[in-house]
Scaffold this active site. Sequence first.
Site, PDB file in Angstrom:
ATOM      1  N   GLU A 143     -31.065  67.382-112.644  1.00 33.31           N
ATOM      2  CA  GLU A 143     -30.351  68.304-113.524  1.00 33.31           C
ATOM      3  C   GLU A 143     -29.475  67.548-114.530  1.00 33.31           C
ATOM      4  O   GLU A 143     -28.778  66.612-114.122  1.00 33.31           O
ATOM      5  CB  GLU A 143     -29.469  69.192-112.619  1.00 33.31           C
ATOM      6  CG  GLU A 143     -29.242  70.562-113.159  1.00 33.31           C
ATOM      7  CD  GLU A 143     -28.668  71.493-112.081  1.00 33.31           C
ATOM      8  OE1 GLU A 143     -29.305  71.680-111.028  1.00 33.31           O
ATOM      9  OE2 GLU A 143     -27.582  72.012-112.323  1.00 33.31           O
ATOM     10  N   HIS A 146     -28.928  77.006-113.663  1.00 22.99           N
ATOM     11  CA  HIS A 146     -27.915  76.935-112.599  1.00 22.99           C
ATOM     12  C   HIS A 146     -26.873  78.061-112.725  1.00 22.99           C
ATOM     13  O   HIS A 146     -25.687  77.811-112.966  1.00 22.99           O
ATOM     14  CB  HIS A 146     -27.225  75.562-112.586  1.00 22.99           C
ATOM     15  CG  HIS A 146     -26.693  75.206-111.226  1.00 22.99           C
ATOM     16  ND1 HIS A 146     -26.661  73.932-110.737  1.00 22.99           N
ATOM     17  CD2 HIS A 146     -26.163  75.979-110.248  1.00 22.99           C
ATOM     18  CE1 HIS A 146     -26.118  73.920-109.520  1.00 22.99           C
ATOM     19  NE2 HIS A 146     -25.811  75.154-109.208  1.00 22.99           N
ATOM     20  N   GLY A 151     -26.754  80.220 -93.897  1.00 25.52           N
ATOM     21  CA  GLY A 151     -25.296  80.264 -94.027  1.00 25.52           C
ATOM     22  C   GLY A 151     -24.896  81.581 -94.678  1.00 25.52           C
ATOM     23  O   GLY A 151     -25.647  82.567 -94.625  1.00 25.52           O
ATOM     24  N   ARG A 152     -23.740  81.577 -95.320  1.00 26.57           N
ATOM     25  CA  ARG A 152     -23.246  82.823 -95.931  1.00 26.57           C
ATOM     26  C   ARG A 152     -24.247  83.399 -96.930  1.00 26.57           C
ATOM     27  O   ARG A 152     -24.538  84.589 -96.922  1.00 26.57           O
ATOM     28  CB  ARG A 152     -21.949  82.564 -96.695  1.00 26.57           C
ATOM     29  CG  ARG A 152     -20.803  82.128 -95.846  1.00 26.57           C
ATOM     30  CD  ARG A 152     -19.579  81.940 -96.743  1.00 26.57           C
ATOM     31  NE  ARG A 152     -18.546  81.205 -96.067  1.00 26.57           N
ATOM     32  CZ  ARG A 152     -18.500  79.877 -95.971  1.00 26.57           C
ATOM     33  NH1 ARG A 152     -19.429  79.144 -96.529  1.00 26.57           N
ATOM     34  NH2 ARG A 152     -17.531  79.285 -95.316  1.00 26.57           N
ATOM     35  N   ILE A 153     -24.762  82.523 -97.804  1.00 25.43           N
ATOM     36  CA  ILE A 153     -25.651  83.017 -98.865  1.00 25.43           C
ATOM     37  C   ILE A 153     -26.988  83.472 -98.272  1.00 25.43           C
ATOM     38  O   ILE A 153     -27.499  84.545 -98.621  1.00 25.43           O
ATOM     39  CB  ILE A 153     -25.832  81.947 -99.963  1.00 25.43           C
ATOM     40  CG1 ILE A 153     -24.468  81.640-100.609  1.00 25.43           C
ATOM     41  CG2 ILE A 153     -26.834  82.414-101.027  1.00 25.43           C
ATOM     42  CD1 ILE A 153     -24.454  80.428-101.529  1.00 25.43           C
ATOM     43  N   ARG A 199     -29.838  73.162-104.082  1.00 24.22           N
ATOM     44  CA  ARG A 199     -29.649  71.975-104.913  1.00 24.22           C
ATOM     45  C   ARG A 199     -31.028  71.430-105.258  1.00 24.22           C
ATOM     46  O   ARG A 199     -31.946  71.446-104.416  1.00 24.22           O
ATOM     47  CB  ARG A 199     -28.844  70.908-104.179  1.00 24.22           C
ATOM     48  CG  ARG A 199     -27.346  71.202-104.104  1.00 24.22           C
ATOM     49  CD  ARG A 199     -26.662  71.069-105.467  1.00 24.22           C
ATOM     50  NE  ARG A 199     -25.242  71.285-105.394  1.00 24.22           N
ATOM     51  CZ  ARG A 199     -24.613  72.444-105.604  1.00 24.22           C
ATOM     52  NH1 ARG A 199     -25.322  73.533-105.908  1.00 24.22           N
ATOM     53  NH2 ARG A 199     -23.301  72.521-105.541  1.00 24.22           N
ATOM     54  N   GLY A 205     -26.354  80.520-110.333  1.00 21.72           N
ATOM     55  CA  GLY A 205     -26.083  81.178-109.047  1.00 21.72           C
ATOM     56  C   GLY A 205     -24.770  81.937-108.988  1.00 21.72           C
ATOM     57  O   GLY A 205     -24.730  83.107-108.617  1.00 21.72           O
TER      58      GLY A 205
HETATM   59  C1  DGY Z   1     -22.067  75.960-105.976  1.00 27.72           C
HETATM   60  O1  DGY Z   1     -20.952  76.485-105.943  1.00 27.72           O
HETATM   61  O2  DGY Z   1     -22.380  75.034-105.237  1.00 27.72           O
HETATM   62  C2  DGY Z   1     -23.033  76.514-106.938  1.00 27.72           C
HETATM   63  O3  DGY Z   1     -24.167  75.741-107.062  1.00 27.72           O
HETATM   64  C3  DGY Z   1     -22.360  76.754-108.265  1.00 27.72           C
HETATM   65  O4  DGY Z   1     -22.974  77.838-108.838  1.00 27.72           O
END
Ligand code: DGY
Length: 347
Positions: free
Chosen positions: A289, A307, A177-179, A260, A309
């Site tokens: 988590e 977490h 995807g985007r990331i 996740r 990101g």
């Molecule tokens: C998200 O936006 O899903 C990320 O895990 C938050 O950092």
Amino acid sequence: MSEVDQQTCVRPQGEFQKSVSGLPEVLVTRRIPEAGLELVAEQCRVRRWDEDRPIPRDRLLKLCEGVEGILCLLTDRIDREVMVRAGPKLKVISVMAVGYDNVDLAEAGRRGIVVGNTPGVLTEATADLTWALILAVSRKIVEGDRIMRSGRFSGWAPMLLLGADFAGRTLGIVGMGRIGKAVAKRALGFGMHVIYFDPQRLEPALEQELHAQYVPLHELIAKADFVCLHCPLTEQTHHLIGERELSMMKPGAYLVNVSRGPVVDEQALTTALRQGRIAGAALDVYEHEPLLAPGLVELNNVVLAPHLGSASIETRNKMAVMAARNLLAGISGRVPPYCVNPPARKG
Ligand code: DGY
């Protein structure tokens, strides 16, 4: 600090031009960047959990009663119980995250509640963090930091903390995807070969642009020197990486999870790391988590981030504003600009 910060708006605007007491009431489940909170407070009466820890379940259930909108975080489980407690006025759930697996989407749909998320704005920050983790684990930055702080560094040594090279190695991206795409772009700069798996294959032109080759999942797992996870958490991706997949990875490979936690069987990973079956892992997310699988913290071949990101100032501001806009649209009866369950069009 007060448990709940009840704010009453004095500047109602636009569609919310009602008496102060008639302002829609919403719940914001945690302190978020001011930019987002101000937007909400201009048009709503805000109930807010104001402590620096996730809202406890009993407080969430109490504070959601009668609200028209909930702005929540990925740490809040927004299920049927919450929706029932909120009652029939609830129109919108706005998650300040791109992932929305914490919301029971089917239940929201049945009740006509729209759900918003914050895609796009966190792509670059999350891709950056992915690379920070790749570098940290494979070049043993955290282990090195521990040596320095404990006074065990006795000078340059030819065999000290030898890590992996990147040029010519293979990066495997699960979830393009985007990331995933932003991570792939950065891999070019490191001279890496990129393979990817996604249920939806990219257009050939995009594959070419990213220099990314599509392969089936198990081929990716077996070939990659770095397996990076960027898929959403769904029933299909739960424990996507378990004992079997870990045993298929190259002995010198690394696993990086920025998606996740439950995508990885964390206990199986801990065992694989302890037995040295793979070279290492870097995790930003955890199966239970904020708890960690027993034994994980004792291992040197894993880097553990809390977490982070999307945790850059600019990105979190943008996420808060986006989540606020989704919330405001929802309580005014509009489809949020970023809606994951837009109502089907009639006719
Ligand atoms: C998200 O936006 O899903 C990320 O895990 C938050 O950092």
